[in-house]
Design an enzyme around this catalytic site. Structure first.
Site, short mmCIF file in Angstrom:
data_model
loop_
_atom_site.label_atom_id
_atom_site.label_comp_id
_atom_site.label_asym_id
_atom_site.label_seq_id
_atom_site.Cartn_x
_atom_site.Cartn_y
_atom_site.Cartn_z
N ARG A 173 0.83 -1.22 0.00
CA ARG A 173 0.00 0.00 0.00
C ARG A 173 0.87 1.27 0.00
NH1 ARG A 173 -0.69 4.72 2.70
NH2 ARG A 173 -0.36 3.62 4.69
N HIS A 222 5.89 4.63 12.51
CA HIS A 222 5.90 4.56 11.05
C HIS A 222 6.89 5.60 10.53
CE1 HIS A 222 3.51 4.03 7.15
NE2 HIS A 222 4.13 5.17 6.91
N HIS A 228 9.59 7.10 7.78
CA HIS A 228 10.19 7.15 6.45
C HIS A 228 11.67 7.48 6.64
CE1 HIS A 228 6.56 7.07 3.70
NE2 HIS A 228 6.06 6.95 4.92
N CYS A 254 9.63 7.81 -4.17
CA CYS A 254 9.37 8.44 -5.46
C CYS A 254 10.54 9.36 -5.82
CB CYS A 254 8.10 9.27 -5.41
SG CYS A 254 7.86 10.27 -6.88
N ASN A 270 9.37 4.27 3.04
CA ASN A 270 9.42 3.79 4.41
C ASN A 270 10.78 3.18 4.67
OD1 ASN A 270 6.39 3.04 3.41
ND2 ASN A 270 6.42 3.71 5.53
#
Lengths: 298, 298
Positions: A15, A207, A209, A240, A249
């Site tokens: 996802r 979480h 990055h 990206c 991540n």
């Protein structure tokens, strides 16, 4: 150093990873990949998002992926849902668990969801109530908890206040996102200190990055403060290459290396994980840059 | 979290970085680059090595680099010296400080220096005495302090024993190297716990390679244990793409980002550092992959 004995890695590559990749992956390849991931020992995989395909065309095949998947008993399959329409589609596809999301930053929330933070609560609440009525666990993503691309630093009190509201509406776990990967360990410490005086640590997942390379240091800090759940993406997916400040991540296999080295149990097999990483790398047609992949390919 | 107020970053890119790059950099470009580095606020730069050019042709111009350099008062210019012949050349070039080196692993030492650990001590001792007689500070690199490519884990007691011998012979600072970048924070904790019960923390610098992504987490652990000196290479130089398990030092600018974010003073200017990184990237003709460079180029 005080460390947990067991950590749960929540794989969000299918996802959070794929939604930020330019390349479109075929549905059958996604299914094969997620089936590979299901055999690595991972217990939780966020497989897709039910955000409108107009916004994330990469995940337009959400229903087909979930329906096509041969599921493993040991794995919880989750998906992101933005609203009731998304929840309905997710339930049709027999999702195990759903995630709602919002931002800790007013302008990031406005930019992403086109609503103020206050306006977002009732939308989430409706989804949470409906999902729970169907017996589904609900996870909440709270993004930009440390820094925001528009507002800079986010005050800890704001994160505490929103967390309070999210937990009140029945969300079982909040994933605290350093969405743009600006955080350093002292900021993680400040944030978690404030949260853990009010809330139990098992209500949170971290979480990170890895935009500025601090993800594993931030995870170390979180571990030392008792956190045991971490989101990551295989191969560090989602970096990206065309958007300033965007980055993937933390890579699941790099997180796993550190945890294994520190004697923390995850039940995950490194070789199986790397095989799955090379599979999706081939399908994406571009080199992924996790440290463990780079070592393995030499 | 208890952290030092000030950290000294020791830039080893011109030596440890370039010796592991395939591309040969012209002497005039090295000089220009080191002069750029000298204006970033760095107080210590290891500029070259006096190892025989047969072994490291990339640094065969050691004397010319040092003699051509317009030096800054605020910077200590250091070089690696393997033996008396190397020291003589370094002194001729008016070096500020010299570094000797050996490995904590018997087989790695044998492989690198062609001597056993016992046989290495007198060679180093001769260099240390001669250098100190000339009024030069001496640094000692102790490599593979956590893991060795031939022997695996290195016992902490072995590192303590060798450290003891190196300090006894008058070496002022020991740079503890995780040469193949296998270490995790618990291993750093075990190593430093053992060393710091016997020795003062200001006798040590930490030297992490980022092969498996754990360098910044290991530095966080070291900081929390009172360490204040860290080696790094601009751009994460030295990540030879053809050798299994070889990888660059932690990138100076990525280390700086974390330290600055944590409010730790270094006196180093990020923009000046990045300019110097892009300069050497262009001369190498290949993309360097530090996180801060990747953000800056977007």
């Amino acid at each position: 150093m005080k460390l947990p004995k067991h950590v749960t890695i929540k794989e969000v590559g299918p996802r959070d990873g794929l939604q930020n990749e330019i390349e479109m992956i075929q549905t059958k390849d996604k299914i094969e990949w997620i089936e590979n991931l299901s055999k690595t020992g991972l217990s939780y995989i966020e497989v897709t998002s039910f955000v409108h395909p107009k916004w994330i065309p990469q995940l337009a095949d959400a229903v087909d992926v979930l329906k096509g998947l041969k599921r493993e008993e040991s794995v919880t399959y989750a998906a992101l849902v933005p609203n009731m329409r998304g929840l309905e589609r997710a339930l049709e596809a027999n999702i195990d668990e759903v995630s709602v999301f919002m931002s800790a930053s007013e302008s990031h929330n406005k930019n992403n969801i086109n609503k103020s933070i206050e306006e977002t609560y009732p939308v989430l609440e409706e989804v949470v109530q409906a999902a729970k009525k169907e017996g589904k666990q609900v996870r909440g993503y709270l993004s930009t908890v440390i820094g925001c691309p528009y507002e800079g630093k986010i005050p800890v009190e704001q994160v505490v206040r929103i967390t309070d509201r999210l937990l009140e509406m029945g969300i079982e776990e909040i994933s605290l996102g350093d969405t743009i990967g600006v955080g350093v360990p002292t900021e993680v410490e400040a944030l978690l200190s404030a949260l853990l005086t009010r809330f139990n640590s098992n209500l949170f997942a971290m979480h990170f990055h890895d935009t500025r390379g601090t993800a594993l240091a931030n995870i170390l800090q979180s571990l030392e403060m008792g956190l045991t759940k971490f989101d990551s993406s295989l191969g560090g997916l989602g970096g990206c290459p065309y958007a300033k400040g965007a980055s993937g991540n933390v890579a699941t296999e790099d997180l796993l290396y550190m945890l294994q080295g520190m004697g923390i149990n995850t039940n995950i097999d490194m070789d199986a994980l790397l095989n799955a990483a090379f599979f999706i790398e081939e399908k994406l047609g571009k080199q992924l840059n996790s440290k463990q992949m780079n070592i393995a390919r030499k």
